[in-house]
Structures are given as structure tokens and as C-alpha cells.
Design a protein around this motif. Structure first.
Motif, short mmCIF file in Angstrom:
data_model
loop_
_atom_site.label_atom_id
_atom_site.label_comp_id
_atom_site.label_asym_id
_atom_site.label_seq_id
_atom_site.Cartn_x
_atom_site.Cartn_y
_atom_site.Cartn_z
N PHE A 86 30.41 39.04 28.12
CA PHE A 86 31.13 40.23 28.55
C PHE A 86 32.17 40.56 27.49
CE2 PHE A 86 29.76 40.49 33.02
CZ PHE A 86 29.15 39.26 33.17
N ARG A 87 32.70 41.76 27.55
CA ARG A 87 33.78 42.12 26.63
C ARG A 87 34.79 43.02 27.33
NH1 ARG A 87 30.33 45.97 22.43
NH2 ARG A 87 30.09 47.76 23.82
N GLN A 88 36.00 42.97 26.82
CA GLN A 88 37.06 43.80 27.38
C GLN A 88 37.91 44.34 26.25
OE1 GLN A 88 39.45 41.88 30.39
NE2 GLN A 88 40.05 43.86 31.24
N ALA A 89 37.92 45.66 26.14
CA ALA A 89 38.75 46.34 25.16
C ALA A 89 40.08 46.70 25.80
CB ALA A 89 38.04 47.60 24.66
N LYS A 114 30.02 48.20 15.28
CA LYS A 114 30.71 49.48 15.26
C LYS A 114 32.16 49.28 15.70
CE LYS A 114 26.44 51.71 16.88
NZ LYS A 114 25.85 52.55 17.94
N PRO A 115 33.05 50.16 15.32
CA PRO A 115 34.44 50.04 15.77
C PRO A 115 34.55 49.96 17.30
CG PRO A 115 34.32 51.60 13.98
CD PRO A 115 32.90 51.23 14.33
N GLU A 116 33.67 50.64 18.00
CA GLU A 116 33.73 50.60 19.46
C GLU A 116 33.28 49.27 20.05
OE1 GLU A 116 32.23 52.90 17.54
OE2 GLU A 116 30.37 53.65 18.47
N ASP A 117 32.79 48.36 19.23
CA ASP A 117 32.49 47.00 19.69
C ASP A 117 33.73 46.12 19.71
OD1 ASP A 117 29.44 47.21 17.81
OD2 ASP A 117 29.66 47.39 19.99
N THR A 118 34.83 46.63 19.20
CA THR A 118 36.08 45.86 19.17
C THR A 118 36.53 45.53 20.59
OG1 THR A 118 36.81 46.82 17.07
CG2 THR A 118 38.52 45.93 18.53
N ALA A 119 36.73 44.25 20.85
CA ALA A 119 37.10 43.78 22.18
C ALA A 119 37.30 42.26 22.14
CB ALA A 119 36.02 44.12 23.20
N VAL A 120 37.81 41.74 23.23
CA VAL A 120 37.76 40.30 23.45
C VAL A 120 36.44 40.01 24.14
CG1 VAL A 120 38.81 38.31 24.57
CG2 VAL A 120 40.27 40.12 23.63
N TYR A 121 35.70 39.07 23.58
CA TYR A 121 34.39 38.72 24.12
C TYR A 121 34.50 37.40 24.88
CZ TYR A 121 32.05 42.42 21.59
OH TYR A 121 31.64 43.66 21.14
N ASN A 128 21.01 35.64 39.02
CA ASN A 128 20.66 36.62 38.01
C ASN A 128 21.46 37.89 38.26
OD1 ASN A 128 19.55 38.31 36.15
ND2 ASN A 128 17.52 38.37 37.07
N SER A 129 22.49 38.10 37.47
CA SER A 129 23.38 39.23 37.72
C SER A 129 24.07 39.65 36.44
CB SER A 129 24.44 38.82 38.75
OG SER A 129 25.44 39.82 38.89
N ASP A 130 24.45 40.92 36.37
CA ASP A 130 25.29 41.38 35.27
C ASP A 130 26.65 41.87 35.79
OD1 ASP A 130 23.58 44.60 34.78
OD2 ASP A 130 24.57 43.70 36.51
N SER A 131 26.99 41.45 36.99
CA SER A 131 28.26 41.84 37.59
C SER A 131 29.32 40.78 37.33
CB SER A 131 28.09 42.03 39.10
OG SER A 131 29.34 42.23 39.71
N VAL A 132 30.47 41.24 36.88
CA VAL A 132 31.59 40.32 36.62
C VAL A 132 31.88 39.44 37.82
CG1 VAL A 132 34.08 40.25 36.18
CG2 VAL A 132 32.64 41.82 34.88
N THR A 133 31.80 40.02 39.00
CA THR A 133 32.20 39.30 40.21
C THR A 133 31.28 38.13 40.55
OG1 THR A 133 31.02 40.89 41.58
CG2 THR A 133 33.35 41.31 41.18
N ASN A 134 30.10 38.10 39.98
CA ASN A 134 29.15 37.02 40.30
C ASN A 134 29.24 35.85 39.33
OD1 ASN A 134 27.94 38.08 42.64
ND2 ASN A 134 26.69 39.46 41.39
N GLU A 166 38.05 48.18 31.49
CA GLU A 166 37.57 47.11 32.35
C GLU A 166 36.62 46.19 31.58
OE1 GLU A 166 37.71 49.36 36.71
OE2 GLU A 166 35.80 48.71 35.86
N ARG A 167 36.53 44.97 32.04
CA ARG A 167 35.59 44.04 31.45
C ARG A 167 34.17 44.52 31.76
NH1 ARG A 167 37.03 37.78 31.99
NH2 ARG A 167 38.97 38.77 31.29
N GLU A 168 33.31 44.48 30.74
CA GLU A 168 31.96 45.00 30.92
C GLU A 168 30.91 43.99 30.44
OE1 GLU A 168 31.37 48.54 28.60
OE2 GLU A 168 31.65 47.51 26.67
#
Length: 122
Positions: free
Chosen positions: A37-40, A87-94, A102-108, A44-46
């Protein structure tokens, strides 16, 4: 209990590449699905990418498809995120995280690393 430690972040120019690593402690790590996940700042964390414990069932966010590759080496308790054409838009904390489903939700995702900064300059 699973503990996760990320490494490999840094500063890179646009178009460059980086490989992030997530090393886990805890003998049950190989049974977990692992996600990146990453958060700029101000956002929100994505979800970025995820992989099943078997190395199959990979999934990517649309924004990174074709540029990022997730993989894992269970013998080393390590999951990797290879990032190309940054890309510059990849800048974030990973962050890497582990989940039992099997989930892509932060909450899981119940286990998280401390994060590693990726900065892409234009």
C-alpha cells in the motif's frame, strides 16, 4: 504474530526504478496474503499490489499495472515490489501488510510494517 520490515525506498528520478523488500518474522507468514500500500501526504492509504502466499493471484491497482511487479520468496520470508517507469505521482510512503484473506482493502490487513519513503523527482 507477524512483524514486517520494509526496505529499499529512496529518491529516484522520473523514469527510474526501485525495488522494495518486505521481510517478515513469524513462522506463519507464508500463509498470509501480502499487500503493498502507499500513502501520499494529505491522501488516504491506497492499495498498490497484492500476492497470495503461493505466489499466485497477484493483483495491481490500475495506476501501477504494467509498471510494478509483486513477487515473494517464502524461503526468505520476503515479498518484493519491483517498480519501473516511476512517476512523480508515485511519491509516497510505501507499506507492506499481511492479511488472512484475499483482499485489497486496508481494513482487512492486520499486520503492517513501518513504511519506507519513495520520492520520485520530475
Amino acid at each position: 504474530q507477524v512483524q514486517l520490515v520494509e526496505s529499499g525506498g529512496g529518491l529516484v528520478q522520473a523514469g527510474g526504478s526501485l525495488r522494495l523488500s518486505c521481510t517478515a518474522s513469524g513462522r506463519t507468514f507464508i500463509t498470509y496474503r501480502t499487500g503493498w500500500f502507499r500513502q501520499a501526504p494529505g491522501k488516504e492509504r491506497e492499495f498498490v499490489a497484492g500476492i497470495a502466499w503461493s505466489g499466485s493471484n497477484t493483483k495491481y491497482a490500475d495506476s501501477v499495472k504494467g509498471r510494478f511487479t509483486i513477487s515473494r520468496d517464502n524461503a526468505k520470508n520476503t515479498v518484493y515490489l519491483q517498480m519501473y517507469s516511476l512517476k512523480p505521482e508515485d511519491t509516497a510512503v510505501y507499506y507492506c501488510a499481511a492479511a488472512l484473506i484475499n483482499s485489497d482493502s486496508v481494513t482487512n490487513y492486520g499486520y503492517w510494517g513501518q513504511g519506507t519513503q519513495v520520492t520520485v523527482s520530475s
